[in-house]
Scaffold this active site. Sequence first.
Site, PDB file in Angstrom:
ATOM      1  N   ARG A 130       0.841  22.419 -13.328  1.00 44.03           N
ATOM      2  CA  ARG A 130       1.038  21.343 -14.311  1.00 44.03           C
ATOM      3  C   ARG A 130       0.519  19.998 -13.815  1.00 44.03           C
ATOM      4  O   ARG A 130       0.252  19.096 -14.614  1.00 44.03           O
ATOM      5  CB  ARG A 130       2.518  21.238 -14.670  1.00 44.03           C
ATOM      6  CG  ARG A 130       3.044  22.401 -15.508  1.00 44.03           C
ATOM      7  CD  ARG A 130       4.543  22.346 -15.655  1.00 44.03           C
ATOM      8  NE  ARG A 130       5.001  21.098 -16.236  1.00 44.03           N
ATOM      9  CZ  ARG A 130       6.259  20.692 -16.230  1.00 44.03           C
ATOM     10  NH1 ARG A 130       7.200  21.431 -15.651  1.00 44.03           N
ATOM     11  NH2 ARG A 130       6.600  19.553 -16.788  1.00 44.03           N
TER      12      ARG A 130
ATOM     13  N   ASN B 114      22.945  23.595 -11.350  1.00 40.28           N
ATOM     14  CA  ASN B 114      22.451  24.034 -10.050  1.00 40.28           C
ATOM     15  C   ASN B 114      21.139  23.321  -9.727  1.00 40.28           C
ATOM     16  O   ASN B 114      20.159  23.446 -10.458  1.00 40.28           O
ATOM     17  CB  ASN B 114      22.244  25.550 -10.063  1.00 40.28           C
ATOM     18  CG  ASN B 114      21.593  26.051  -8.795  1.00 40.28           C
ATOM     19  OD1 ASN B 114      21.717  25.448  -7.733  1.00 40.28           O
ATOM     20  ND2 ASN B 114      20.908  27.176  -8.901  1.00 40.28           N
TER      21      ASN B 114
ATOM     22  N   ARG C  82      -5.994  -7.438   3.740  1.00 45.38           N
ATOM     23  CA  ARG C  82      -6.281  -6.041   4.080  1.00 45.38           C
ATOM     24  C   ARG C  82      -5.674  -5.697   5.440  1.00 45.38           C
ATOM     25  O   ARG C  82      -5.176  -6.587   6.151  1.00 45.38           O
ATOM     26  CB  ARG C  82      -7.795  -5.830   4.064  1.00 45.38           C
ATOM     27  CG  ARG C  82      -8.403  -5.918   2.672  1.00 45.38           C
ATOM     28  CD  ARG C  82      -9.919  -6.006   2.723  1.00 45.38           C
ATOM     29  NE  ARG C  82     -10.504  -4.899   3.457  1.00 45.38           N
ATOM     30  CZ  ARG C  82     -11.775  -4.876   3.875  1.00 45.38           C
ATOM     31  NH1 ARG C  82     -12.583  -5.918   3.639  1.00 45.38           N
ATOM     32  NH2 ARG C  82     -12.246  -3.840   4.526  1.00 45.38           N
TER      33      ARG C  82
ATOM     34  N   ASN D 138      -8.842 -25.631   9.698  1.00 38.89           N
ATOM     35  CA  ASN D 138      -9.081 -25.671   8.250  1.00 38.89           C
ATOM     36  C   ASN D 138     -10.384 -24.955   7.948  1.00 38.89           C
ATOM     37  O   ASN D 138     -11.437 -25.301   8.495  1.00 38.89           O
ATOM     38  CB  ASN D 138      -9.156 -27.105   7.751  1.00 38.89           C
ATOM     39  CG  ASN D 138      -9.284 -27.172   6.227  1.00 38.89           C
ATOM     40  OD1 ASN D 138      -8.285 -27.173   5.523  1.00 38.89           O
ATOM     41  ND2 ASN D 138     -10.519 -27.220   5.743  1.00 38.89           N
TER      42      ASN D 138
ATOM     43  N   TYR E  37     -20.499  -7.908  10.386  1.00 39.41           N
ATOM     44  CA  TYR E  37     -21.014  -6.536  10.418  1.00 39.41           C
ATOM     45  C   TYR E  37     -22.525  -6.543  10.304  1.00 39.41           C
ATOM     46  O   TYR E  37     -23.093  -7.202   9.425  1.00 39.41           O
ATOM     47  CB  TYR E  37     -20.390  -5.775   9.238  1.00 39.41           C
ATOM     48  CG  TYR E  37     -20.734  -4.311   9.152  1.00 39.41           C
ATOM     49  CD1 TYR E  37     -20.630  -3.474  10.256  1.00 39.41           C
ATOM     50  CD2 TYR E  37     -21.132  -3.750   7.935  1.00 39.41           C
ATOM     51  CE1 TYR E  37     -20.920  -2.118  10.154  1.00 39.41           C
ATOM     52  CE2 TYR E  37     -21.422  -2.397   7.824  1.00 39.41           C
ATOM     53  CZ  TYR E  37     -21.321  -1.581   8.936  1.00 39.41           C
ATOM     54  OH  TYR E  37     -21.607  -0.242   8.840  1.00 39.41           O
TER      55      TYR E  37
END
Length: 452
Positions: free
Chosen positions: A16, A171, A318, A362, A372
Site C-alpha cells: 500500500r 488487540n 546547512r 561584518n 570549491y
Amino acid sequence: MTDFAAIILAAGKGTRMKSDLHKVLHPIAGRAMLDHLMASVDELNPARRVVVVGAGKEQIEAAVAGRADTALQEPQHGTGHAVQQAQAPLKGFEGDVLVLYGDVPFVRAQTMQAMLERLHQDDAPAVVVLGFEPEDALQYGRVIADGDGAISKMVEFKDASDAERACRMCNSGLMAASAKDMFALLDRVGNDNAQGEYYLPDIVNIAIADGRVCAVVCTDDPDEVAGINSRSELAQAEARWQVARREQAMVDGASLRAPETVFFSHDTKIGRDVTIEPNVVFGPGVTVADGAHIKAFSHVEGASVGGNAQVGPFARLRPGAVLEEGAFVGNFVEMKKATLGPGAKASHLTYLGDATVGAGANIGAGTITCNYDGYFKYQTVIGERAFIGSNSALIAPVTIGADAIVAAGSAVSRDVADGELRMVRAEQFVKPGWADRFHDTMKKKKAAKNKG
C-alpha cells in the site's frame, strides 16, 4: 527487570505504500519508522534484538547492521510464523521476548516495560497482550478480559458475538512472554483458517485452554499503537508527532508564533526563550540555545545556533553551520561548514562555505566564499572585527586578518594582513558624452528600421 529480547517484525511487502523504499524505512520527523521504534527499545537496554525480514530484506539488513540480528521469513505465512523465525538467532536465550512491529513506531519504552513487568506478577501470565481502546473500535480483534486484566478470550471481529463486539478493548498485536513459553506455544499454532496462515494471537487462546493465565496491559494513548501502511497514514503520523513536539517546545519555554507552520526533526533541541517565527523547518541535527530568534521562512539543518543569535528571515543553515553567541544571519544568507563568531554579522545575500568568521566581523551583502574548485574544498578564515565590503569574492584558501577591510567589489585571492585594506578593482575609464552619443545613434538606427 529480567533480560529480554526484542523481536521486531518487518517482513511485510508494504504494497500500500507503493514505494521502492521498504515501508519501515520511511521517515517521520527525519528518522525512519524502524529507528523510532529501536530508539524506544534501546531505552530498556535489551539483551538481544532480532528483526524479522522478508521482502526488501537487503534494505533492512543494511539499516540495522551492527545493531540487531536479522532472521528471514520466506515464504511469509503470518505473524506467528514470523516470530518463529527469530527462534534460531535466539537459541539458548532464556529471558523474556517482546514482539513488536516495525510499522508501529511510537510504542513508548514505559509501555514496553509495563508489559514485561506484568509477566512477573504473582499470577505469572503465560502471555501479556498490549491492548488499546480507540474511539472507534472498527474491526479490530477484541480482547475479552476481567477487571484485573486476566484474558478469557481473544476473538477476531468477524468471529465475535454482538456482546464481544461491544467490548472496547482491542488487540494491538504486541505481546510479551518468556522465550520458553513463546516458542512452545507457537509450535502448537495451526493454520486452519481462510488465509492458511499462522497467527500470533492464537498463542493466547492455546495458553488459556491449558489453564494458564494470560493478561492484558492497556495503553492510555491509542495513537501509540497506530500502524502505518500507506502514504496517507504516514502523513497522519507525521502530523501527530509534530503537534506533540510543538507543544513540548512551548512547555519547555520557547515561543512559536504560528506553531502549526513550524516543523521539527526527531532530534531538534530548543532552549528557553527561543522565538520561532512562522514557516521554519528544522532538519536533523539542530541545536538552538537560549534566547535565539529564528525568523520566518528559514531552513536549519545540522546546525548550532548560539545564545541570543538571530537567523533569517529566509536564511538557510546547512550541516556544519555554527552561530556563536549573538551572531546574526539575515535574509538570503546560506552557511555550510562555517562558523560565525560572537557578534559577527552576515546580514543579507551571502554564501559562507567552509569558513571561520571571527568575533564582531561584518560580512557585506553579496559576499561569497569561493570554496570549491570542482575537486576539493578550501577554507576561508576571516579575523575578528574584519569588514568585508559588499559584492566581494573571497577565493579560498585565503585568510583575512583581524581589523582588515576588503573594499566592495573585490575578488581576493591572497591573504590580507591584520589592519590592511585590500582593494581589487579594474581601473575605471571615463568618457564624457559617450553615452549621449550612443543613445542618439541607436535611436536613429531604430527609427530607420521601423520606417523600412
